[in-house]
Design a protein around this motif. Structure first.
Motif, mmCIF file in Angstrom:
data_model
loop_
_atom_site.group_PDB
_atom_site.id
_atom_site.type_symbol
_atom_site.label_atom_id
_atom_site.label_comp_id
_atom_site.label_asym_id
_atom_site.label_seq_id
_atom_site.Cartn_x
_atom_site.Cartn_y
_atom_site.Cartn_z
ATOM 1 N N PRO A 120 0.782 -1.239 0.000
ATOM 2 C CA PRO A 120 0.000 0.000 0.000
ATOM 3 C C PRO A 120 0.809 1.282 0.000
ATOM 4 O O PRO A 120 0.304 2.326 -0.434
ATOM 5 C CB PRO A 120 -0.822 -0.107 1.280
ATOM 6 N N HIS A 121 2.046 1.247 0.487
ATOM 7 C CA HIS A 121 2.804 2.491 0.627
ATOM 8 C C HIS A 121 2.976 3.226 -0.699
ATOM 9 O O HIS A 121 2.915 4.451 -0.750
ATOM 10 C CB HIS A 121 4.186 2.210 1.227
ATOM 11 N N ASP A 122 3.208 2.470 -1.769
ATOM 12 C CA ASP A 122 3.532 3.079 -3.061
ATOM 13 C C ASP A 122 2.351 3.105 -4.014
ATOM 14 O O ASP A 122 2.529 3.196 -5.227
ATOM 15 C CB ASP A 122 4.699 2.314 -3.712
ATOM 16 N N LEU A 123 1.140 3.028 -3.506
ATOM 17 C CA LEU A 123 -0.037 2.944 -4.350
ATOM 18 C C LEU A 123 -0.175 4.162 -5.265
ATOM 19 O O LEU A 123 -0.077 5.300 -4.822
ATOM 20 C CB LEU A 123 -1.292 2.840 -3.475
ATOM 21 N N GLU A 124 -0.390 3.896 -6.541
ATOM 22 C CA GLU A 124 -0.779 4.912 -7.519
ATOM 23 C C GLU A 124 -2.119 4.483 -8.091
ATOM 24 O O GLU A 124 -2.294 3.322 -8.472
ATOM 25 C CB GLU A 124 0.269 5.034 -8.640
ATOM 26 N N LEU A 125 -3.069 5.393 -8.168
ATOM 27 C CA LEU A 125 -4.421 5.046 -8.589
ATOM 28 C C LEU A 125 -4.575 5.077 -10.107
ATOM 29 O O LEU A 125 -4.074 5.979 -10.772
ATOM 30 C CB LEU A 125 -5.423 6.009 -7.963
ATOM 31 N N SER A 126 -5.290 4.100 -10.630
ATOM 32 C CA SER A 126 -5.650 4.075 -12.046
ATOM 33 C C SER A 126 -6.856 4.981 -12.273
ATOM 34 O O SER A 126 -7.461 5.507 -11.324
ATOM 35 C CB SER A 126 -5.984 2.646 -12.468
ATOM 36 N N ILE A 127 -7.247 5.122 -13.537
ATOM 37 C CA ILE A 127 -8.424 5.930 -13.857
ATOM 38 C C ILE A 127 -9.667 5.338 -13.204
ATOM 39 O O ILE A 127 -10.473 6.052 -12.608
ATOM 40 C CB ILE A 127 -8.608 6.040 -15.382
ATOM 41 N N ARG A 128 -9.823 4.016 -13.281
ATOM 42 C CA ARG A 128 -11.037 3.432 -12.727
ATOM 43 C C ARG A 128 -11.055 3.498 -11.202
ATOM 44 O O ARG A 128 -12.119 3.636 -10.590
ATOM 45 C CB ARG A 128 -11.232 1.999 -13.223
ATOM 46 N N GLN A 129 -9.865 3.407 -10.564
ATOM 47 C CA GLN A 129 -9.830 3.552 -9.108
ATOM 48 C C GLN A 129 -10.194 4.981 -8.701
ATOM 49 O O GLN A 129 -10.910 5.200 -7.714
ATOM 50 C CB GLN A 129 -8.442 3.199 -8.574
ATOM 51 N N THR A 130 -9.700 5.944 -9.454
ATOM 52 C CA THR A 130 -10.036 7.336 -9.174
ATOM 53 C C THR A 130 -11.522 7.583 -9.405
ATOM 54 O O THR A 130 -12.156 8.377 -8.691
ATOM 55 C CB THR A 130 -9.187 8.276 -10.040
ATOM 56 N N ALA A 131 -12.105 6.902 -10.405
ATOM 57 C CA ALA A 131 -13.547 7.010 -10.624
ATOM 58 C C ALA A 131 -14.330 6.458 -9.442
ATOM 59 O O ALA A 131 -15.401 6.969 -9.097
ATOM 60 C CB ALA A 131 -13.923 6.274 -11.910
ATOM 61 N N VAL A 132 -13.820 5.406 -8.805
ATOM 62 C CA VAL A 132 -14.461 4.868 -7.599
ATOM 63 C C VAL A 132 -14.459 5.917 -6.495
ATOM 64 O O VAL A 132 -15.456 6.102 -5.797
ATOM 65 C CB VAL A 132 -13.754 3.576 -7.140
ATOM 66 N N VAL A 133 -13.338 6.604 -6.335
ATOM 67 C CA VAL A 133 -13.249 7.680 -5.345
ATOM 68 C C VAL A 133 -14.277 8.766 -5.648
ATOM 69 O O VAL A 133 -14.980 9.262 -4.762
ATOM 70 C CB VAL A 133 -11.825 8.262 -5.304
ATOM 71 N N ALA A 134 -14.377 9.142 -6.929
ATOM 72 C CA ALA A 134 -15.297 10.206 -7.319
ATOM 73 C C ALA A 134 -16.752 9.812 -7.086
ATOM 74 O O ALA A 134 -17.585 10.660 -6.725
ATOM 75 C CB ALA A 134 -15.083 10.558 -8.790
ATOM 76 N N ALA A 135 -17.071 8.535 -7.282
ATOM 77 C CA ALA A 135 -18.458 8.091 -7.181
ATOM 78 C C ALA A 135 -18.873 7.706 -5.764
ATOM 79 O O ALA A 135 -20.073 7.554 -5.491
ATOM 80 C CB ALA A 135 -18.678 6.893 -8.115
ATOM 81 N N ALA A 136 -17.922 7.550 -4.858
ATOM 82 C CA ALA A 136 -18.233 7.023 -3.527
ATOM 83 C C ALA A 136 -19.027 8.024 -2.688
ATOM 84 O O ALA A 136 -18.770 9.228 -2.714
ATOM 85 C CB ALA A 136 -16.944 6.654 -2.798
ATOM 86 N N ASP A 137 -19.976 7.494 -1.929
ATOM 87 C CA ASP A 137 -20.678 8.316 -0.938
ATOM 88 C C ASP A 137 -19.777 8.615 0.254
ATOM 89 O O ASP A 137 -19.942 9.641 0.917
ATOM 90 C CB ASP A 137 -21.930 7.583 -0.448
ATOM 91 N N LEU A 138 -18.849 7.686 0.522
ATOM 92 C CA LEU A 138 -17.916 7.851 1.640
ATOM 93 C C LEU A 138 -16.549 7.318 1.218
ATOM 94 O O LEU A 138 -16.449 6.191 0.718
ATOM 95 C CB LEU A 138 -18.402 7.092 2.878
ATOM 96 N N VAL A 139 -15.509 8.117 1.415
ATOM 97 C CA VAL A 139 -14.129 7.685 1.192
ATOM 98 C C VAL A 139 -13.449 7.640 2.550
ATOM 99 O O VAL A 139 -13.427 8.632 3.281
ATOM 100 C CB VAL A 139 -13.371 8.652 0.255
ATOM 101 N N VAL A 140 -12.891 6.477 2.895
ATOM 102 C CA VAL A 140 -12.221 6.297 4.180
ATOM 103 C C VAL A 140 -10.730 6.161 3.920
ATOM 104 O O VAL A 140 -10.298 5.250 3.196
ATOM 105 C CB VAL A 140 -12.742 5.043 4.921
ATOM 106 N N LEU A 141 -9.940 7.061 4.494
ATOM 107 C CA LEU A 141 -8.504 7.071 4.262
ATOM 108 C C LEU A 141 -7.772 7.479 5.528
ATOM 109 O O LEU A 141 -8.382 7.911 6.502
ATOM 110 C CB LEU A 141 -8.153 8.007 3.090
#
Length: 313
Positions: A65-86
């Motif tokens: 997880p330390h070096d995670l880079e998000l793909s387009i579809r992962q970023t779309a999940v973030v954009a569509a989420a009702d809640l993002v937990v980080l």
């Protein structure tokens, strides 16, 4: 050069990928959609959300997880989420994506987890200064230790915070979220009691681990000695190796621990040179594979068993 966070335009351009990607299909389901940055947050969100919430883990099984880079579809999940937990600061790419693209609620669990400073770990455990590169470039999380989930009670507090956030998103299910968080807390309090009792009387209390991820276990009376600093799989310096060889010999340590998602080369080399064994102590930053049947509770209990065996408890 670090990649820039994807903008909403790029996300929308790639949103069609979501319907064909089974791993990130939350947009095709009903109910509350949540995105969790990495496994312990996914576990807590899924336990609290229950059947009312679909949780997508942005860090896939087997991925460090330390070096995670998000793909387009992962970023779309973030954009569509009702809640993002980080956890702010642990995965900068997730922080950036949430800041730029998240339309829903963003929950940073750092406050609920009440992160401890690294020097607080040292004081509590009587721990001597660790490897020279304890704050290696690229993984310097600042002065606080981000690995709070190795303290079950801190993860329980995060579960309560997730319940509160979900109740704001979905007020009609508040009673369910509160009940689920209470159930999670009962399980985690029982786990905490088992760790305290299981490590109360041992022949040894010093544990040599692969990297500096286990500081929250010091609450159980352990002294943690990492081979490297914050970077999983990094190479120890000659000075670190010599110090650990002397420590292992002096204290009669029987085991050097490695991890599931990082190279075990340094642990195996150190153990081989001294004629002792290696074993796995899982920092629970992620599951090993998609086919892994274990979860947070079973892995933590496996960690407890490994510590008891290594330390003669």
């Amino acid at each position: 050069m670090k990649s820039q966070p994807l903008t909403l335009g790029a996300v929308l351009a790639g949103a069609a990928l979501l319907s064909s990607c089974a791993a990130f299909s939350a947009s095709d389901t009903e109910g509350v959609q949540a995105a969790a940055a990495f496994y312990p947050l996914e576990y807590a969100a899924a336990r609290v959300g229950g059947d009312h919430v679909t949780v997508d883990n942005l860090t896939q099984p087997g991925q460090e997880p330390h070096d995670l880079e998000l793909s387009i579809r992962q970023t779309a999940v973030v954009a569509a989420a009702d809640l993002v937990v980080l956890e702010e600061g642990f995965q900068p790419a997730v922080d950036a994506a949430a800041e730029v693209n998240a339309d829903g609620t963003v929950l940073d669990v750092s406050g609920a987890a009440d992160l401890l400073p690294f020097d607080a770990h040292d004081h509590e455990g009587g721990h001597e200064e660790g490897p020279e590169e304890a704050h290696q470039e690229g993984h310097d999380h600042g002065s606080t230790d981000p690995h709070f989930w190795l303290d079950p009670l801190r993860l329980a507090d995060v579960g309560d915070a997730i319940a509160d956030a979900l109740s704001e998103v979905d007020p009609g299910s508040e009673a369910t979220y509160d009940a689920n968080a209470a159930s999670l807390r009962r399980d985690l309090e029982a786990l905490d009691r088992d760790f305290a009792a299981g490590l109360e009387s041992c022949d040894r209390d010093t544990v040599v681990v692969s990297h500096d991820a286990f500081g929250y276990l010091r609450k159980y009376g352990l002294h943690l000695e990492p081979i490297t600093g914050l970077t999983p799989g990094a190479e120890p310096t000659p000075a670190d190796v010599q110090r650990l060889q002397e420590l292992i010999t002096e204290e009669g340590i029987t085991t050097v621990f490695s991890e599931t998602l990082a190279s075990n080369a340094a642990s195996v080399s150190l153990a081989h040179d001294l004629g002792i064994v290696t074993a796995v102590l899982d920092p629970l930053e992620g599951l090993a594979s998609k086919d892994d049947d274990d979860d947070y509770l079973t892995i933590m209990r496996a960690n407890l068993a490994a510590l008891q065996k290594a330390n003669g408890c």
